[in-house]
Design a protein around this motif. Structure first.
Motif, short mmCIF file in Angstrom:
data_model
loop_
_atom_site.label_atom_id
_atom_site.label_comp_id
_atom_site.label_asym_id
_atom_site.label_seq_id
_atom_site.Cartn_x
_atom_site.Cartn_y
_atom_site.Cartn_z
N GLY A 1 -4.54 12.95 5.66
CA GLY A 1 -5.14 11.61 5.79
C GLY A 1 -4.67 10.69 4.67
O GLY A 1 -4.39 9.50 4.91
N PHE A 2 -4.56 11.24 3.46
CA PHE A 2 -4.08 10.44 2.32
C PHE A 2 -2.63 9.99 2.58
O PHE A 2 -2.28 8.82 2.38
CB PHE A 2 -4.15 11.31 1.05
N ILE A 3 -1.82 10.91 3.05
CA ILE A 3 -0.41 10.59 3.32
C ILE A 3 -0.31 9.54 4.42
O ILE A 3 0.43 8.56 4.31
CB ILE A 3 0.36 11.88 3.69
N LYS A 4 -1.11 9.73 5.45
CA LYS A 4 -1.06 8.76 6.56
C LYS A 4 -1.52 7.38 6.11
O LYS A 4 -0.91 6.36 6.47
CB LYS A 4 -1.92 9.27 7.72
N TYR B 1 -12.66 8.85 -5.86
CA TYR B 1 -12.29 7.42 -5.91
C TYR B 1 -12.86 6.69 -4.70
O TYR B 1 -13.11 7.30 -3.66
CB TYR B 1 -10.77 7.29 -5.87
N PRO B 2 -12.95 5.36 -4.80
CA PRO B 2 -13.32 4.59 -3.60
C PRO B 2 -12.21 4.72 -2.54
O PRO B 2 -11.04 4.90 -2.90
CB PRO B 2 -13.39 3.15 -4.10
N ASP B 3 -12.57 4.61 -1.28
CA ASP B 3 -11.60 4.79 -0.19
C ASP B 3 -10.53 3.72 -0.13
O ASP B 3 -9.45 3.93 0.43
CB ASP B 3 -12.33 4.79 1.17
N ASP B 4 -10.86 2.52 -0.67
CA ASP B 4 -9.92 1.41 -0.45
C ASP B 4 -8.83 1.30 -1.53
O ASP B 4 -8.10 0.32 -1.58
CB ASP B 4 -10.70 0.08 -0.37
N LEU B 5 -8.67 2.34 -2.37
CA LEU B 5 -7.66 2.23 -3.44
C LEU B 5 -6.23 2.07 -2.93
O LEU B 5 -5.46 1.26 -3.48
CB LEU B 5 -7.74 3.43 -4.39
N LEU C 1 -3.27 9.29 -8.37
CA LEU C 1 -4.70 9.61 -8.28
C LEU C 1 -4.84 11.13 -8.40
O LEU C 1 -3.88 11.87 -8.16
CB LEU C 1 -5.26 9.13 -6.93
N PHE C 2 -6.03 11.58 -8.75
CA PHE C 2 -6.21 13.00 -9.02
C PHE C 2 -7.21 13.61 -8.04
O PHE C 2 -8.32 13.10 -7.87
CB PHE C 2 -6.67 13.19 -10.47
N ALA C 3 -6.80 14.72 -7.45
CA ALA C 3 -7.63 15.35 -6.41
C ALA C 3 -8.91 15.93 -6.98
O ALA C 3 -9.87 16.16 -6.24
CB ALA C 3 -6.83 16.46 -5.72
#
Ligand code: G3H
Length: 401
Positions: free
Chosen positions: A160-163, A121-125, A115-117
């Motif tokens: 948060g993304f990593i977690k 995107y939707p949160d549930d990806l 994914l690209f910062a």
């Protein structure tokens, strides 16, 4: 353990990064987009050459979000024998079908959804990738001329993304024009790998060739081994110490330097009064930390405690949500900073700026116990601070909240 992924375009570059200690060899053509694909023959040649000494990954190209195209191109890359297939996903109403179309391939090869910062995107990806059987996910940047990862996402959002990936048992990688000072900031969140191209190249230009010297510089900043983490949100300071980030007890004879952050103002949800709930108000942070020196000649990020870490820590603590007392906030910031074993003493001032004509707040000083000053340790936020030595209120408004 956070691994180092090096993006290379041919066998000559593979030789340099292998020698330089890269953990994952990633084939990508930087002249052909963010995830430019390398020809399958070249990938096969590299897979043979590397011969299992390191895992090899390859990008599939910047593809249109069409399920059959993604499946065809990813299948072609998977057939080269790479361990990981990196597939970029751009915002599209067709994302759910695109991800689901790769379910069968995900049973045969480890797929990494990128994914690209610099896109939304939707949160549930992450959950959709998990559902389709992907091995991992990665955050990168699409426009390589448009700034570094940290220009697009704050450290707490990256954390948060990593977690979210780790909560789903997905491997997770972080990349996007990363530079040396970004490394200690991102290691805090314990991603499974950090990915680099530009930082490994001559003059940090991603289309130039890979440089042995630049590769060694980045490698030196990423610890190569790690003890099992008990808390994935923390850096393994013991390992960082082993890599030269922290001084041995003998080195501590070099004394301390002060690093500081001044006038750092953030909106914070803070206050004990009811009128202070449900909104943010400006708080100014001033922090000074005494840091053990490791060398008389500081030359790279291993030799310093970056003030970025202080600012990232404050942002992360503030992002957790409402706190009643300025004292609580200051204690949390002090404890966070004292988790770093090179910090022997910290002064934190937290000043609320919107409660009238003047500022109100608190200043605290916390020290590490002398005997543990240079000993790496993993601590909970509450144990990071030693006994308080000073606690000064600025209470012109009557309340110390
Ligand atoms: O997978 C990692 C990327 O190749 C990173 O490339 P970059 O450092 O040039 O953004």
């Amino acid at each position: 353990m956070t691994k180092m992924l090096a993006s290379v375009r041919d066998r000559r570059e593979v030789e340099i990064v292998l020698k330089g200690g890269a953990d994952i060899i990633d084939l990508k053509d930087p002249d052909n987009g963010a995830l430019g694909a390398v020809a399958p023959e070249t990938i096969r040649d590299v897979v043979d050459f590397v011969a299992g000494v390191r895992p090899v990954s390859a990008a599939c190209g910047d593809l249109p979000m069409e399920p059959e195209v993604l499946l065809r191109e990813a299948g072609e890359i998977a057939a080269t024998g790479v361990e990981y297939v990196k597939i970029g996903f751009f915002p599209s109403e067709h994302l759910p079908e695109c991800i689901a179309a790769l379910k069968g391939l995900a049973q045969q090869r480890k797929l990494i959804g990128v994914l690209f910062a610099d896109h939304a995107y939707p949160d549930d990806l992450p959950a959709a990738f998990k559902e389709a059987g992907f091995h991992g996910i990665m955050i990168d940047t699409a426009n390589k001329a448009g700034g570094r990862l940290l220009d697009h996402l704050s450290p707490d959002r990256i954390g948060g993304f990593i977690k979210s990936a780790h909560d789903l048992s997905l491997m997770v990688g972080v990349a996007g024009s990363l530079e040396a000072p970004d490394i200690p900031r991102l290691l805090v969140f314990a991603p499974d790998f950090l990915g680099f191209r530009g930082a490994l190249c001559e003059n940090q230009k991603r289309n130039a060739g890979i440089s042995e010297e630049a590769t060694a510089k980045i490698r030196a900043l990423i610890p190569e081994e790690r003890t099992p983490a008990t808390d994935a949100s923390r850096v393994d300071y013991q390992l960082l110490a082993a890599r030269g980030y922290f001084p041995s007890p003998e080195d501590s004879k070099l004394g301390t330097d002060k690093i500081f952050v001044r006038d750092f103002v953030l909106p914070v949800q803070i206050g004990a009064y009811s009128f202070e709930h449900g909104k943010a108000q400006k708080v100014r942070f001033d922090v000074t930390a005494d840091v053990l020196r490791v060398t008389l000649n500081p030359e790279d990020m291993r030799h310093v405690v970056s003030y970025d870490l202080i600012m990232d820590g404050i942002r992360t603590i503030v992002a957790r949500g409402h706190v009643e007392l300025a004292e609580t906030l200051a204690e949390q910031v002090a404890a966070f900073i004292l988790e770093n074993p090179r910090v022997t003493r910290v002064v934190v001032r937290a000043e609320k700026l919107e409660l009238g004509a003047g500022g109100v707040g608190v200043e605290i000083e916390r020290r590490r116990e002398a005997q543990s000053a240079s000993k790496p340790r993993r601590s909970s936020p509450d144990t990071g601070a030693g006994a308080g030595t000073t606690h000064a209120h600025g209470g012109r408004k009557g309340s110390n909240s």
